[in-house]
Design a protein around this motif. Structure first.
Motif, PDB file in Angstrom:
ATOM      1  N   UNK A  18       2.041  42.543  -0.875  1.00  0.00           N
ATOM      2  CA  UNK A  18       1.644  41.196  -0.477  1.00  0.00           C
ATOM      3  C   UNK A  18       0.152  41.092  -0.217  1.00  0.00           C
ATOM      4  N   UNK A  19      -0.430  42.141   0.375  1.00  0.00           N
ATOM      5  CA  UNK A  19      -1.869  42.137   0.643  1.00  0.00           C
ATOM      6  C   UNK A  19      -2.656  42.137  -0.660  1.00  0.00           C
ATOM      7  N   UNK A  20      -2.197  42.920  -1.643  1.00  0.00           N
ATOM      8  CA  UNK A  20      -2.870  42.963  -2.943  1.00  0.00           C
ATOM      9  C   UNK A  20      -2.893  41.574  -3.574  1.00  0.00           C
ATOM     10  N   UNK A  21      -1.747  40.900  -3.546  1.00  0.00           N
ATOM     11  CA  UNK A  21      -1.699  39.550  -4.102  1.00  0.00           C
ATOM     12  C   UNK A  21      -2.593  38.579  -3.353  1.00  0.00           C
ATOM     13  N   UNK A  22      -2.639  38.725  -2.032  1.00  0.00           N
ATOM     14  CA  UNK A  22      -3.448  37.806  -1.227  1.00  0.00           C
ATOM     15  C   UNK A  22      -4.932  37.995  -1.492  1.00  0.00           C
ATOM     16  N   UNK A  23      -5.399  39.251  -1.495  1.00  0.00           N
ATOM     17  CA  UNK A  23      -6.835  39.472  -1.698  1.00  0.00           C
ATOM     18  C   UNK A  23      -7.257  39.078  -3.110  1.00  0.00           C
ATOM     19  N   UNK A  25      -5.975  36.584  -4.891  1.00  0.00           N
ATOM     20  CA  UNK A  25      -6.064  35.119  -4.914  1.00  0.00           C
ATOM     21  C   UNK A  25      -7.308  34.646  -4.164  1.00  0.00           C
ATOM     22  N   UNK A  26      -7.638  35.304  -3.045  1.00  0.00           N
ATOM     23  CA  UNK A  26      -8.758  34.856  -2.217  1.00  0.00           C
ATOM     24  C   UNK A  26     -10.109  35.122  -2.861  1.00  0.00           C
ATOM     25  N   UNK A  27     -10.264  36.273  -3.500  1.00  0.00           N
ATOM     26  CA  UNK A  27     -11.596  36.693  -3.932  1.00  0.00           C
ATOM     27  C   UNK A  27     -11.838  36.561  -5.435  1.00  0.00           C
ATOM     28  N   UNK A  28     -10.817  36.300  -6.221  1.00  0.00           N
ATOM     29  CA  UNK A  28     -11.039  36.079  -7.640  1.00  0.00           C
ATOM     30  C   UNK A  28     -11.260  34.584  -7.872  1.00  0.00           C
ATOM     31  N   UNK A  63      -4.888  39.181 -15.277  1.00  0.00           N
ATOM     32  CA  UNK A  63      -5.874  39.849 -14.433  1.00  0.00           C
ATOM     33  C   UNK A  63      -5.220  40.401 -13.167  1.00  0.00           C
ATOM     34  N   UNK A  64      -4.271  39.626 -12.608  1.00  0.00           N
ATOM     35  CA  UNK A  64      -3.578  40.079 -11.398  1.00  0.00           C
ATOM     36  C   UNK A  64      -2.747  41.324 -11.679  1.00  0.00           C
ATOM     37  N   UNK A  65      -2.045  41.355 -12.823  1.00  0.00           N
ATOM     38  CA  UNK A  65      -1.244  42.527 -13.179  1.00  0.00           C
ATOM     39  C   UNK A  65      -2.128  43.751 -13.421  1.00  0.00           C
ATOM     40  N   UNK A  66      -3.267  43.548 -14.057  1.00  0.00           N
ATOM     41  CA  UNK A  66      -4.185  44.661 -14.309  1.00  0.00           C
ATOM     42  C   UNK A  66      -4.752  45.214 -12.999  1.00  0.00           C
ATOM     43  N   UNK A  67      -5.054  44.320 -12.057  1.00  0.00           N
ATOM     44  CA  UNK A  67      -5.558  44.781 -10.756  1.00  0.00           C
ATOM     45  C   UNK A  67      -4.476  45.548  -9.997  1.00  0.00           C
ATOM     46  N   UNK A  68      -3.250  45.034 -10.038  1.00  0.00           N
ATOM     47  CA  UNK A  68      -2.138  45.734  -9.399  1.00  0.00           C
ATOM     48  C   UNK A  68      -1.915  47.092 -10.044  1.00  0.00           C
ATOM     49  N   UNK A  69      -2.058  47.175 -11.342  1.00  0.00           N
ATOM     50  CA  UNK A  69      -1.907  48.450 -12.050  1.00  0.00           C
ATOM     51  C   UNK A  69      -3.005  49.442 -11.645  1.00  0.00           C
ATOM     52  N   UNK A  70      -4.207  48.914 -11.368  1.00  0.00           N
ATOM     53  CA  UNK A  70      -5.311  49.784 -10.961  1.00  0.00           C
ATOM     54  C   UNK A  70      -5.098  50.360  -9.562  1.00  0.00           C
ATOM     55  N   UNK A 311     -23.549  39.798  -0.259  1.00  0.00           N
ATOM     56  CA  UNK A 311     -23.992  39.952  -1.645  1.00  0.00           C
ATOM     57  C   UNK A 311     -22.917  39.542  -2.654  1.00  0.00           C
ATOM     58  N   UNK A 312     -21.793  38.999  -2.149  1.00  0.00           N
ATOM     59  CA  UNK A 312     -20.661  38.606  -3.001  1.00  0.00           C
ATOM     60  C   UNK A 312     -20.138  39.785  -3.818  1.00  0.00           C
ATOM     61  N   UNK A 313     -20.168  40.960  -3.225  1.00  0.00           N
ATOM     62  CA  UNK A 313     -19.669  42.166  -3.890  1.00  0.00           C
ATOM     63  C   UNK A 313     -18.173  42.305  -3.575  1.00  0.00           C
ATOM     64  N   UNK A 314     -17.355  41.517  -4.272  1.00  0.00           N
ATOM     65  CA  UNK A 314     -15.951  41.374  -3.914  1.00  0.00           C
ATOM     66  C   UNK A 314     -15.098  42.624  -4.125  1.00  0.00           C
ATOM     67  N   UNK A 315     -15.356  43.489  -5.107  1.00  0.00           N
ATOM     68  CA  UNK A 315     -14.546  44.714  -5.189  1.00  0.00           C
ATOM     69  C   UNK A 315     -14.630  45.571  -3.929  1.00  0.00           C
ATOM     70  N   UNK A 316     -15.811  45.647  -3.310  1.00  0.00           N
ATOM     71  CA  UNK A 316     -15.943  46.402  -2.060  1.00  0.00           C
ATOM     72  C   UNK A 316     -15.147  45.726  -0.949  1.00  0.00           C
ATOM     73  N   UNK A 317     -15.219  44.399  -0.871  1.00  0.00           N
ATOM     74  CA  UNK A 317     -14.479  43.668   0.164  1.00  0.00           C
ATOM     75  C   UNK A 317     -12.980  43.841  -0.038  1.00  0.00           C
ATOM     76  N   UNK A 318     -12.517  43.719  -1.263  1.00  0.00           N
ATOM     77  CA  UNK A 318     -11.086  43.864  -1.551  1.00  0.00           C
ATOM     78  C   UNK A 318     -10.608  45.277  -1.232  1.00  0.00           C
ATOM     79  N   UNK A 319     -11.408  46.271  -1.588  1.00  0.00           N
ATOM     80  CA  UNK A 319     -11.042  47.647  -1.261  1.00  0.00           C
ATOM     81  C   UNK A 319     -10.993  47.885   0.230  1.00  0.00           C
ATOM     82  N   UNK A 320     -11.927  47.278   0.967  1.00  0.00           N
ATOM     83  CA  UNK A 320     -11.939  47.408   2.420  1.00  0.00           C
ATOM     84  C   UNK A 320     -10.691  46.790   3.042  1.00  0.00           C
ATOM     85  N   UNK A 321     -10.278  45.632   2.528  1.00  0.00           N
ATOM     86  CA  UNK A 321      -9.068  44.984   3.058  1.00  0.00           C
ATOM     87  C   UNK A 321      -7.832  45.849   2.806  1.00  0.00           C
ATOM     88  N   UNK A 322      -7.746  46.441   1.625  1.00  0.00           N
ATOM     89  CA  UNK A 322      -6.595  47.292   1.314  1.00  0.00           C
ATOM     90  C   UNK A 322      -6.572  48.533   2.208  1.00  0.00           C
TER      91      UNK A 322
END
Length: 349
Positions: A18-23, A25-28, A63-70, A311-322
């Motif tokens: 659920x967290x993966x899906x939420x982040x 949606x929020x940051x993409x 894109x969501x499925x690819x991110x979940x796969x990653x 800096x709008x560096x969203x991969x770092x933010x998403x990784x931090x949330x996870x």
């Protein structure tokens, strides 16, 4: 017990899903990642190549499925993707391989470094700060709570309650600014502490990092104030309830020393709500005390996440949330296991 642990892990995985899906949606959708990667310069061809590399040319659901796969430990990747992303794990198959791997949090837009490396570099700082803050809170909170309960109605009890209310009510960012200014600036010549500083200093001549725990004193105290106040109140109220139980009166009737009755029988049976507070706060501190790390310049997950947001560096933010969510889940599972260890009344079937 094993079945209980596996069930908790399964629920934790569902929460992470659920967290993966939420982040996602929020940051993409904020800004153009291709533009963030290549900066203000670059032609249309370069931008199109970056969008293809980041899978931004695909539909959102893909894109969501690819991110979940990653980020999933169990995933399917092509041989080329395994090599380009430098995935660590065990893979079997042909052109497309099924594997058990470490989560891939992708690459920072700004530094072009793997997000995992960025977060692991600052994780020790957050862990040291959280452990120090919680050690202060537990070492002082439980004895103060016991003292307030055993001296109920006296000035000691009133003082402990009043100070704990102040500690709970005061906002963390206000206490951080106040403590940093007072002890790190006004009284710096007496305390020897600095306004800001991380857990390491870099030698100008050699470039080597030197461990400096002195800079963690002020942020650790600031972080420990609120959990200290909560632990004090919970210990007091729980111990007052336990002291009314029949087994406590029986222990006194057997002639045991009051100190032994309180600490051996009373405190141990009153620790369940305290343990809940300790584990919850420890998970929150591990997740990164954003304001405190930023105020004191302490290099941890919180400060890196705030910098990434700027800096709008969203991969770092998403990784931090996870990583934050994972900390909460792991600590809560450990807390459930400790309940049965500390309190014999807890039975898991």
């Amino acid at each position: 017990m094993l079945r209980f642990i596996l069930q908790k892990i399964w629920y934790g995985l569902l929460v992470l899903l659920g967290v993966v899906g939420l982040v996602f949606v929020l940051f993409q959708g904020f800004g153009d990642p291709a533009r963030l990667v290549m900066g203000q310069t670059g032609d249309a061809a370069t931008q199109a190549a970056i969008r293809k590399e980041l899978n931004l040319d695909q539909p959102k659901w893909q894109q969501a499925l690819l991110y979940l796969n990653d980020v999933s430990p169990l995933a399917v990747h092509s041989a080329a993707a395994i090599e380009s992303k430098k995935l660590n794990g065990i893979f079997i198959g042909g052109e497309y391989k099924v594997g058990l791997k470490l989560p891939y949090l992708r690459t920072s837009y700004q530094s072009r470094k793997p997000v995992t490396d960025v977060l692991l570099e600052v994780l020790p700082g957050t862990i040291m700060l959280a452990v120090a803050a919680m050690a202060i809170a537990v070492a002082l909170g439980i004895p103060l709570g016991v003292l307030a309960a055993t001296r109920r109605g006296t000035w000691l009890d009133t003082t402990a309650l009043a100070t704990s209310i102040v500690g709970i009510s005061a906002p963390s960012f206000f206490m951080g600014i106040f403590i940093a200014y007072l002890f790190g600036f006004v009284w710096s010549q007496y305390t020897g502490l600095h306004l800001t500083g991380s857990w390491f200093d870099i030698d100008v001549q050699t470039g080597e990092r030197k461990l400096t725990l002195q800079n963690g004193i002020l942020p650790a105290i600031t972080l420990g104030i609120r959990p200290l106040a909560i632990i004090t109140q919970l210990t007091r109220s729980a111990l007052l309830d336990v002291m009314q139980q029949d087994f406590m009166r029986t222990a006194y009737a057997k002639g045991l020393a009051p100190r032994q009755v309180i600490w051996t029988h009373g405190v141990r049976n009153a620790l369940n709500p305290v343990l809940t507070a300790v584990t919850g706060w420890f998970a929150e501190l591990l997740a990164g005390a954003f304001f405190i790390e930023y105020i004191f310049g302490w290099r941890g997950i919180g400060k890196v996440t705030v910098d990434a947001l700027e800096k709008l560096d969203f991969p770092v933010v998403m990784g931090s949330v996870l990583i934050t969510a994972t900390f909460f889940i792991v600590v809560n599972i450990l807390a459930d296991i400790l309940y049965g260890v500390l309190d014999p009344r807890v039975r898991i079937k």
